[in-house]
Design a protein around this motif. Structure first.
Motif, PDB file in Angstrom:
ATOM      1  N   GLY A   1       0.821  -1.215   0.000  1.00 16.09           N
ATOM      2  CA  GLY A   1       0.000   0.000   0.000  1.00 16.09           C
ATOM      3  C   GLY A   1       0.844   1.250   0.000  1.00 16.09           C
ATOM      4  O   GLY A   1       0.618   2.166  -0.796  1.00 16.09           O
ATOM      5  N   GLY A   2       1.821   1.344   0.845  1.00 19.97           N
ATOM      6  CA  GLY A   2       2.612   2.564   0.977  1.00 19.97           C
ATOM      7  C   GLY A   2       3.790   2.591   0.045  1.00 19.97           C
ATOM      8  O   GLY A   2       3.966   3.513  -0.760  1.00 19.97           O
ATOM      9  N   LEU A   3       4.616   1.620   0.099  1.00 17.75           N
ATOM     10  CA  LEU A   3       5.852   1.605  -0.678  1.00 17.75           C
ATOM     11  C   LEU A   3       5.581   1.365  -2.155  1.00 17.75           C
ATOM     12  O   LEU A   3       6.246   1.950  -3.020  1.00 17.75           O
ATOM     13  CB  LEU A   3       6.790   0.535  -0.115  1.00 17.75           C
ATOM     14  CG  LEU A   3       8.214   0.525  -0.630  1.00 17.75           C
ATOM     15  CD1 LEU A   3       8.901   1.850  -0.288  1.00 17.75           C
ATOM     16  CD2 LEU A   3       8.979  -0.618  -0.025  1.00 17.75           C
ATOM     17  N   ALA A   4       4.601   0.537  -2.467  1.00 15.06           N
ATOM     18  CA  ALA A   4       4.308   0.236  -3.865  1.00 15.06           C
ATOM     19  C   ALA A   4       3.806   1.479  -4.584  1.00 15.06           C
ATOM     20  O   ALA A   4       4.188   1.748  -5.739  1.00 15.06           O
ATOM     21  CB  ALA A   4       3.298  -0.892  -3.974  1.00 15.06           C
ATOM     22  N   SER A   5       2.950   2.242  -3.940  1.00 17.39           N
ATOM     23  CA  SER A   5       2.460   3.469  -4.597  1.00 17.39           C
ATOM     24  C   SER A   5       3.595   4.464  -4.775  1.00 17.39           C
ATOM     25  O   SER A   5       3.679   5.141  -5.811  1.00 17.39           O
ATOM     26  CB  SER A   5       1.300   4.076  -3.804  1.00 17.39           C
ATOM     27  OG  SER A   5       1.739   4.479  -2.533  1.00 17.39           O
ATOM     28  N   SER A   6       4.472   4.576  -3.801  1.00 17.59           N
ATOM     29  CA  SER A   6       5.638   5.455  -3.935  1.00 17.59           C
ATOM     30  C   SER A   6       6.548   4.972  -5.052  1.00 17.59           C
ATOM     31  O   SER A   6       7.072   5.770  -5.845  1.00 17.59           O
ATOM     32  CB  SER A   6       6.439   5.507  -2.646  1.00 17.59           C
ATOM     33  OG  SER A   6       5.676   6.012  -1.599  1.00 17.59           O
ATOM     34  N   PHE A   7       6.728   3.672  -5.135  1.00 14.07           N
ATOM     35  CA  PHE A   7       7.550   3.085  -6.179  1.00 14.07           C
ATOM     36  C   PHE A   7       6.953   3.375  -7.561  1.00 14.07           C
ATOM     37  O   PHE A   7       7.675   3.710  -8.507  1.00 14.07           O
ATOM     38  CB  PHE A   7       7.684   1.574  -5.938  1.00 14.07           C
ATOM     39  CG  PHE A   7       8.528   0.863  -6.940  1.00 14.07           C
ATOM     40  CD1 PHE A   7       9.908   1.023  -6.957  1.00 14.07           C
ATOM     41  CD2 PHE A   7       7.948   0.048  -7.899  1.00 14.07           C
ATOM     42  CE1 PHE A   7      10.690   0.367  -7.886  1.00 14.07           C
ATOM     43  CE2 PHE A   7       8.729  -0.600  -8.833  1.00 14.07           C
ATOM     44  CZ  PHE A   7      10.098  -0.451  -8.834  1.00 14.07           C
ATOM     45  N   LEU A   8       5.636   3.262  -7.678  1.00 13.53           N
ATOM     46  CA  LEU A   8       4.970   3.531  -8.954  1.00 13.53           C
ATOM     47  C   LEU A   8       5.124   5.006  -9.354  1.00 13.53           C
ATOM     48  O   LEU A   8       5.338   5.324 -10.534  1.00 13.53           O
ATOM     49  CB  LEU A   8       3.492   3.154  -8.884  1.00 13.53           C
ATOM     50  CG  LEU A   8       3.195   1.652  -8.904  1.00 13.53           C
ATOM     51  CD1 LEU A   8       1.706   1.400  -8.716  1.00 13.53           C
ATOM     52  CD2 LEU A   8       3.670   1.022 -10.197  1.00 13.53           C
ATOM     53  N   VAL A   9       5.028   5.911  -8.396  1.00 15.44           N
ATOM     54  CA  VAL A   9       5.202   7.338  -8.682  1.00 15.44           C
ATOM     55  C   VAL A   9       6.616   7.595  -9.196  1.00 15.44           C
ATOM     56  O   VAL A   9       6.828   8.313 -10.193  1.00 15.44           O
ATOM     57  CB  VAL A   9       4.899   8.187  -7.425  1.00 15.44           C
ATOM     58  CG1 VAL A   9       5.340   9.640  -7.613  1.00 15.44           C
ATOM     59  CG2 VAL A   9       3.437   8.120  -7.073  1.00 15.44           C
ATOM     60  N   VAL A  10       7.599   6.977  -8.551  1.00 20.66           N
ATOM     61  CA  VAL A  10       9.001   7.149  -8.958  1.00 20.66           C
ATOM     62  C   VAL A  10       9.219   6.562 -10.345  1.00 20.66           C
ATOM     63  O   VAL A  10       9.867   7.175 -11.212  1.00 20.66           O
ATOM     64  CB  VAL A  10       9.954   6.535  -7.916  1.00 20.66           C
ATOM     65  CG1 VAL A  10      11.384   6.480  -8.429  1.00 20.66           C
ATOM     66  CG2 VAL A  10       9.883   7.291  -6.612  1.00 20.66           C
ATOM     67  N   VAL A  11       8.707   5.363 -10.601  1.00 19.98           N
ATOM     68  CA  VAL A  11       8.882   4.708 -11.900  1.00 19.98           C
ATOM     69  C   VAL A  11       8.181   5.526 -12.986  1.00 19.98           C
ATOM     70  O   VAL A  11       8.731   5.739 -14.087  1.00 19.98           O
ATOM     71  CB  VAL A  11       8.376   3.246 -11.855  1.00 19.98           C
ATOM     72  CG1 VAL A  11       8.279   2.649 -13.246  1.00 19.98           C
ATOM     73  CG2 VAL A  11       9.281   2.412 -10.982  1.00 19.98           C
ATOM     74  N   ASN A  12       6.967   5.988 -12.703  1.00 20.78           N
ATOM     75  CA  ASN A  12       6.237   6.812 -13.678  1.00 20.78           C
ATOM     76  C   ASN A  12       7.026   8.101 -13.997  1.00 20.78           C
ATOM     77  O   ASN A  12       7.123   8.520 -15.157  1.00 20.78           O
ATOM     78  CB  ASN A  12       4.846   7.175 -13.185  1.00 20.78           C
ATOM     79  CG  ASN A  12       3.871   6.039 -13.388  1.00 20.78           C
ATOM     80  OD1 ASN A  12       4.100   5.176 -14.219  1.00 20.78           O
ATOM     81  ND2 ASN A  12       2.795   6.058 -12.627  1.00 20.78           N
ATOM     82  N   ARG A  13       7.568   8.709 -12.985  1.00 20.68           N
ATOM     83  CA  ARG A  13       8.350   9.933 -13.161  1.00 20.68           C
ATOM     84  C   ARG A  13       9.607   9.646 -13.987  1.00 20.68           C
ATOM     85  O   ARG A  13       9.972  10.423 -14.870  1.00 20.68           O
ATOM     86  CB  ARG A  13       8.701  10.523 -11.789  1.00 20.68           C
ATOM     87  CG  ARG A  13       9.500  11.751 -11.826  1.00 20.68           C
ATOM     88  CD  ARG A  13       8.682  12.875 -12.357  1.00 20.68           C
ATOM     89  NE  ARG A  13       9.533  14.051 -12.391  1.00 20.68           N
ATOM     90  CZ  ARG A  13       9.165  15.190 -12.834  1.00 20.68           C
ATOM     91  NH1 ARG A  13       7.938  15.344 -13.260  1.00 20.68           N
ATOM     92  NH2 ARG A  13       9.979  16.209 -12.857  1.00 20.68           N
ATOM     93  N   LEU A  14      10.248   8.482 -13.690  1.00 20.07           N
ATOM     94  CA  LEU A  14      11.451   8.105 -14.420  1.00 20.07           C
ATOM     95  C   LEU A  14      11.131   7.851 -15.891  1.00 20.07           C
ATOM     96  O   LEU A  14      11.854   8.311 -16.786  1.00 20.07           O
ATOM     97  CB  LEU A  14      12.084   6.871 -13.775  1.00 20.07           C
ATOM     98  CG  LEU A  14      13.388   6.369 -14.373  1.00 20.07           C
ATOM     99  CD1 LEU A  14      14.496   7.404 -14.203  1.00 20.07           C
ATOM    100  CD2 LEU A  14      13.803   5.077 -13.747  1.00 20.07           C
ATOM    101  N   ILE A  15      10.056   7.140 -16.166  1.00 17.56           N
ATOM    102  CA  ILE A  15       9.649   6.848 -17.543  1.00 17.56           C
ATOM    103  C   ILE A  15       9.311   8.160 -18.267  1.00 17.56           C
ATOM    104  O   ILE A  15       9.672   8.374 -19.431  1.00 17.56           O
ATOM    105  CB  ILE A  15       8.473   5.860 -17.566  1.00 17.56           C
ATOM    106  CG1 ILE A  15       8.945   4.481 -17.114  1.00 17.56           C
ATOM    107  CG2 ILE A  15       7.868   5.759 -18.959  1.00 17.56           C
ATOM    108  CD1 ILE A  15       7.855   3.451 -16.964  1.00 17.56           C
ATOM    109  N   SER A  16       8.627   9.009 -17.564  1.00 22.31           N
ATOM    110  CA  SER A  16       8.250  10.302 -18.137  1.00 22.31           C
ATOM    111  C   SER A  16       9.500  11.138 -18.480  1.00 22.31           C
ATOM    112  O   SER A  16       9.585  11.745 -19.555  1.00 22.31           O
ATOM    113  CB  SER A  16       7.359  11.026 -17.148  1.00 22.31           C
ATOM    114  OG  SER A  16       7.011  12.291 -17.559  1.00 22.31           O
ATOM    115  N   ASP A  17      10.469  11.147 -17.552  1.00 20.96           N
ATOM    116  CA  ASP A  17      11.713  11.886 -17.783  1.00 20.96           C
ATOM    117  C   ASP A  17      12.501  11.291 -18.953  1.00 20.96           C
ATOM    118  O   ASP A  17      13.057  12.020 -19.784  1.00 20.96           O
ATOM    119  CB  ASP A  17      12.584  11.924 -16.540  1.00 20.96           C
ATOM    120  CG  ASP A  17      12.051  12.840 -15.457  1.00 20.96           C
ATOM    121  OD1 ASP A  17      11.158  13.659 -15.768  1.00 20.96           O
ATOM    122  OD2 ASP A  17      12.520  12.723 -14.293  1.00 20.96           O
ATOM    123  N   VAL A  18      12.572   9.959 -19.030  1.00 17.09           N
ATOM    124  CA  VAL A  18      13.287   9.283 -20.114  1.00 17.09           C
ATOM    125  C   VAL A  18      12.574   9.580 -21.443  1.00 17.09           C
ATOM    126  O   VAL A  18      13.220   9.858 -22.474  1.00 17.09           O
ATOM    127  CB  VAL A  18      13.399   7.774 -19.841  1.00 17.09           C
ATOM    128  CG1 VAL A  18      13.871   7.009 -21.071  1.00 17.09           C
ATOM    129  CG2 VAL A  18      14.325   7.518 -18.687  1.00 17.09           C
TER     130      VAL A  18
END
Length: 195
Positions: free
Chosen positions: A170-187
């Protein structure tokens, strides 16, 4: 011939009977000393029987069994032992206080003496059985308590594990998804700026 003193046969018989009773008492006392721990059921009951306190011996047996009601199987398992012990105490009492003991022949008196010893040894064995049943019931109770505590801790550990996984997802997975989404967006932005 002179005057010979009269022989008091009754007195001689009473003396012989007293010696016989003393021997029996000493033999019973010697058998008590091999009867378990100092305040064990065996010691207390056998000492009372040796001292001629038969009612006290029977009440000690009853009290011992009745006061262990927290062990439900104990009383039912020991009931036949209790009855047999009470019968043995009665048999010893009857043979030791036999009213016509003086009139019996020496061999019959010895036979009663041997029967008292036999009943006494049997009583000791049955009292030992009662103590063994108590030990077994205590061990069963201890094992069931151990199983209960072990099961409780395993359940607590499982609940904590599930809570940790839920918190992680619940907590870490959503944070992980935000980071991954941001990384994909930046790439993706970097790649589009290159072309």
């Amino acid at each position: 011939m002179g005057n010979l003193p009269a022989i008091d046969y009754e007195r001689m018989e009473a003396d012989r009977l007293a010696v016989h009773e003393d021997e029996l008492q000493k033999e019973l006392q010697a058998r008590v000393s091999s009867g378990g721990a100092h305040n064990s059921l065996r010691r207390v009951v056998l000492r009372a029987v040796t001292e001629g306190q038969y009612e006290m011996a029977q009440s000690e047996i009853d009290d011992y069994i009745n006061y262990r009601e927290k062990f439900p199987n104990f009383q039912s398992r020991c009931e036949r032992y209790r009855e047999h012990c009470r019968d043995l105490v009665d048999a010893i009492k009857t043979k030791r206080t036999f009213p016509g003991l003086k009139s019996l022949s020496i061999s019959k008196q010895q036979e009663l003496h041997d029967k008292v010893i036999e009943h006494f040894d049997e009583l000791k064995d049955y009292l030992k059985q009662i103590e063994l049943v108590e030990r077994e019931v205590r061990m069963e109770d201890l094992r069931s308590t151990t199983w209960l505590i072990r099961t409780f801790f395993q359940c607590v550990l499982a609940v904590l594990g599930v809570a940790f996984v839920l918190d992680l997802t619940g907590g870490l997975a959503s944070s992980f998804l935000v980071v991954v989404n941001r990384l994909i967006s930046d790439v993706a932005t970097w790649l589009t700026s290159l072309f």
